[in-house]
Design a protein around this motif. Structure first.
Motif, PDB file in Angstrom:
ATOM      1  N   ASN A 166      57.535  52.248  37.492  1.00 18.47           N
ATOM      2  CA  ASN A 166      59.054  52.989  37.420  1.00 18.47           C
ATOM      3  C   ASN A 166      60.210  52.663  36.342  1.00 18.47           C
ATOM      4  N   ARG A 196      63.072  50.538  29.980  1.00 17.08           N
ATOM      5  CA  ARG A 196      62.913  49.850  30.861  1.00 17.08           C
ATOM      6  C   ARG A 196      62.036  49.880  32.163  1.00 17.08           C
ATOM      7  N   HIS A 233      60.869  48.518  35.946  1.00 22.21           N
ATOM      8  CA  HIS A 233      60.832  46.998  36.428  1.00 22.21           C
ATOM      9  C   HIS A 233      59.557  46.778  37.346  1.00 22.21           C
ATOM     10  N   GLN A 267      58.529  45.087  40.810  1.00 23.95           N
ATOM     11  CA  GLN A 267      58.773  45.097  42.305  1.00 23.95           C
ATOM     12  C   GLN A 267      60.347  44.579  42.216  1.00 23.95           C
ATOM     13  N   ARG A 268      60.941  44.991  41.921  1.00 25.29           N
ATOM     14  CA  ARG A 268      62.504  44.779  42.291  1.00 25.29           C
ATOM     15  C   ARG A 268      62.263  43.281  41.821  1.00 25.29           C
ATOM     16  N   LYS A 269      61.606  42.744  40.932  1.00 26.40           N
ATOM     17  CA  LYS A 269      61.666  41.344  40.921  1.00 26.40           C
ATOM     18  C   LYS A 269      61.904  40.695  39.401  1.00 26.40           C
ATOM     19  N   THR A 277      62.423  42.532  35.327  1.00 30.86           N
ATOM     20  CA  THR A 277      63.214  43.818  33.962  1.00 30.86           C
ATOM     21  C   THR A 277      61.883  43.757  32.828  1.00 30.86           C
ATOM     22  N   TYR A 315      65.389  40.697  37.760  1.00 30.42           N
ATOM     23  CA  TYR A 315      65.463  42.291  37.948  1.00 30.42           C
ATOM     24  C   TYR A 315      67.434  42.821  38.049  1.00 30.42           C
ATOM     25  N   GLU A 316      68.360  41.807  38.850  1.00 26.81           N
ATOM     26  CA  GLU A 316      69.744  41.629  38.798  1.00 26.81           C
ATOM     27  C   GLU A 316      70.456  41.198  37.728  1.00 26.81           C
ATOM     28  N   HIS A 370      70.450  44.206  35.424  1.00 25.67           N
ATOM     29  CA  HIS A 370      71.290  45.285  35.930  1.00 25.67           C
ATOM     30  C   HIS A 370      73.086  45.257  35.876  1.00 25.67           C
TER      31      HIS A 370
END
Length: 103
Positions: A50, A62, A64, A66-68, A70, A91-92, A95
């Motif tokens: 991703n 960027r 990603h 595992q959405r953990k 970046t 990740y947060e 964003h």
């Protein structure tokens, strides 16, 4: 070793050390993902990776994990391409700060 060389900046290495203190087992998975997605499939579009170019940024991309986490990187070189990893952040946090990221 992949088709593309991967270089970690000092900041990226510091980020990895901070992650290692909190989640040692995750670092090897993260490195494997970076090697696969950026070292082997830098310009390929595959579902396991991703990755995107950030809008409004000249050469900032960027990945990603595992959405953990970046991974923020640039693609360098004219003929022989390589990847320079600048930061590895949550990740947060990534964003929330995409518009302020300048590598």
């Amino acid at each position: 070793m992949g088709r593309y060389e991967i270089i970690y900046t000092e900041m990226a290495l510091k980020n990895m050390k901070a992650i290692k203190r909190g989640d040692k087992s995750y670092i090897s998975k993260m490195i494997d993902k970076i090697e696969f997605c950026l070292g082997e499939h830098l310009f390929d579009s595959i579902s396991q990776c991703n990755k995107k170019k950030l809008k409004g940024k000249e050469n900032t991309h960027r990945l990603h994990i595992q959405r953990k986490f970046t991974v923020l990187y640039t693609i360098e070189g004219e003929r022989e391409k390589w990847v320079e990893i600048h930061k590895i952040i949550g990740y947060e946090a990534a964003h929330q700060n995409y518009s302020q990221i300048d590598l």
